[in-house]
Scaffold this motif. Structure first.
Motif, PDB file in Angstrom:
ATOM      1  N   ASP A  39       0.828  -1.204   0.000  1.00  0.00           N
ATOM      2  CA  ASP A  39       0.000   0.000   0.000  1.00  0.00           C
ATOM      3  C   ASP A  39       0.866   1.260   0.000  1.00  0.00           C
ATOM      4  N   ALA A  40       1.905   1.246   0.829  1.00  0.00           N
ATOM      5  CA  ALA A  40       2.775   2.416   0.926  1.00  0.00           C
ATOM      6  C   ALA A  40       3.523   2.658  -0.381  1.00  0.00           C
ATOM      7  N   GLY A  49       4.071   9.882  -9.724  1.00  0.00           N
ATOM      8  CA  GLY A  49       3.748   9.734 -11.139  1.00  0.00           C
ATOM      9  C   GLY A  49       4.530   8.662 -11.858  1.00  0.00           C
ATOM     10  N   VAL A  50       4.903   7.601 -11.143  1.00  0.00           N
ATOM     11  CA  VAL A  50       5.598   6.477 -11.776  1.00  0.00           C
ATOM     12  C   VAL A  50       4.749   5.222 -11.618  1.00  0.00           C
ATOM     13  N   ALA A  51       5.040   4.211 -12.417  1.00  0.00           N
ATOM     14  CA  ALA A  51       4.301   2.954 -12.333  1.00  0.00           C
ATOM     15  C   ALA A  51       4.816   2.111 -11.176  1.00  0.00           C
ATOM     16  N   LEU A  52       3.927   1.325 -10.592  1.00  0.00           N
ATOM     17  CA  LEU A  52       4.316   0.300  -9.626  1.00  0.00           C
ATOM     18  C   LEU A  52       4.101  -1.049 -10.310  1.00  0.00           C
ATOM     19  N   ILE A  53       5.195  -1.736 -10.614  1.00  0.00           N
ATOM     20  CA  ILE A  53       5.134  -3.055 -11.243  1.00  0.00           C
ATOM     21  C   ILE A  53       5.322  -4.098 -10.160  1.00  0.00           C
ATOM     22  N   LEU A  54       4.333  -4.969 -10.004  1.00  0.00           N
ATOM     23  CA  LEU A  54       4.360  -5.989  -8.955  1.00  0.00           C
ATOM     24  C   LEU A  54       4.361  -7.363  -9.604  1.00  0.00           C
ATOM     25  N   THR A  70      -4.778  -5.464  -1.533  1.00  0.00           N
ATOM     26  CA  THR A  70      -6.103  -4.972  -1.912  1.00  0.00           C
ATOM     27  C   THR A  70      -5.978  -3.799  -2.882  1.00  0.00           C
ATOM     28  N   LEU A  71      -4.904  -3.772  -3.633  1.00  0.00           N
ATOM     29  CA  LEU A  71      -4.627  -2.621  -4.490  1.00  0.00           C
ATOM     30  C   LEU A  71      -5.642  -2.476  -5.623  1.00  0.00           C
ATOM     31  N   THR A  80      -1.711   3.399 -12.045  1.00  0.00           N
ATOM     32  CA  THR A  80      -0.424   3.250 -11.363  1.00  0.00           C
ATOM     33  C   THR A  80       0.086   1.814 -11.384  1.00  0.00           C
ATOM     34  N   LEU A  81      -0.793   0.840 -11.181  1.00  0.00           N
ATOM     35  CA  LEU A  81      -0.386  -0.532 -10.910  1.00  0.00           C
ATOM     36  C   LEU A  81      -0.331  -1.393 -12.170  1.00  0.00           C
ATOM     37  N   ILE A  82       0.734  -2.200 -12.263  1.00  0.00           N
ATOM     38  CA  ILE A  82       0.876  -3.245 -13.274  1.00  0.00           C
ATOM     39  C   ILE A  82       1.279  -4.515 -12.540  1.00  0.00           C
TER      40      ILE A  82
END
Length: 239
Positions: A39-40, A49-54, A70-71, A80-82
């Motif tokens: 979450d953080a 303003g960057v992507a979060l790749i998980l 729970t994103l 944001t999320l990939i």
């Protein structure tokens, strides 16, 4: 994990940064990132303003049945999320490939990469679909089996047999430091295989420098094998 690493990550973001990449559970260390930390990181990525790749290749093999995060419930999460996923790890069928969950524009760009690779045959796609639709019971059984083995591995390593120290375990990986200062990790792997019938991967397969790390994979061991593993490591530590 006891502190939020986002504080130091924020300091590393520059105008050239395009994404933050996290892997949970990780290979080779097995580290599993807590939902609160994910979450953080999402908040940080969104704010900057960057992507979060998980990368969640091993998400089925966590020591809990709770969701990994729970994103997806976040408003406009796909801005944001990939997330990246594997078919082969979550299916009993011999399939390869995976999936990406992201906004359509990202998927469109990812599809361009497929033009440069081999297309999967139809039968493999059918097997992947069958796994997604009908392999839920199998995934739950495999996850429970892996949790049992992770606990057995952790117990076997609790006394640092032979001076082999477990730093972390998760999914079906263990990250272990061997005790022989001055012995390269590849030489340690050779000794373990030749002298003790223990097969592991040297840490330098994953890291740029040799710090005596070894990666263990314990998914295929039977429960009775873990005590024997500890015995063999004890012997290896004496030589």
């Amino acid at each position: 994990m006891t502190s939020f690493p986002t504080r130091s990550a924020a300091e590393l973001i520059t105008d050239r940064t395009r994404a933050i990449l996290l892997v949970s559970p990780g290979n080779p260390t097995g580290t599993t990132i807590e939902p609160a930390i994910l979450d953080a990181f999402f908040d940080l990525a969104e704010a900057r303003g960057v992507a979060l790749i998980l990368d969640e290749t091993y998400r089925h093999f966590r020591p809990t049945d709770e969701p990994s995060h729970t994103l997806y419930a976040r408003p406009n999460w796909d801005d944001t999320l990939i997330t990246l996923h594997s078919f082969s790890k979550g299916s009993p069928f011999p399939v390869t490939g995976g999936a990406i969950c992201a906004k359509q524009a990202v998927v469109d760009e990812a599809l361009k990469l497929l033009d440069c690779g081999n297309l999967r045959p139809r039968i493999g796609q059918e097997a992947a679909l069958a796994g997604l639709q009908h392999a839920g019971d199998w995934r739950r059984a495999m996850a429970a089996r892996t949790r049992t083995r992770q606990a057995a591995f952790t117990d076997a390593m609790a006394t640092d047999p032979g001076g082999f120290v477990l730093a972390n375990a998760g999914a079906y990986f263990g990250w272990v430091r061997h005790p022989h200062v001055g012995v390269g990790d590849r030489e340690m792997v050779r000794r373990l295989v030749v002298d003790h019938d223990v097969l592991v991967i040297p840490g330098t397969a994953f890291t740029p420098t040799d710090e005596r790390w070894l990666r263990f994979s314990f998914a295929n061991l039977e429960i009775d094998d873990f005590a024997e593993l500890a015995n063999r490591l004890t012997e290896a530590g004496l030589r």
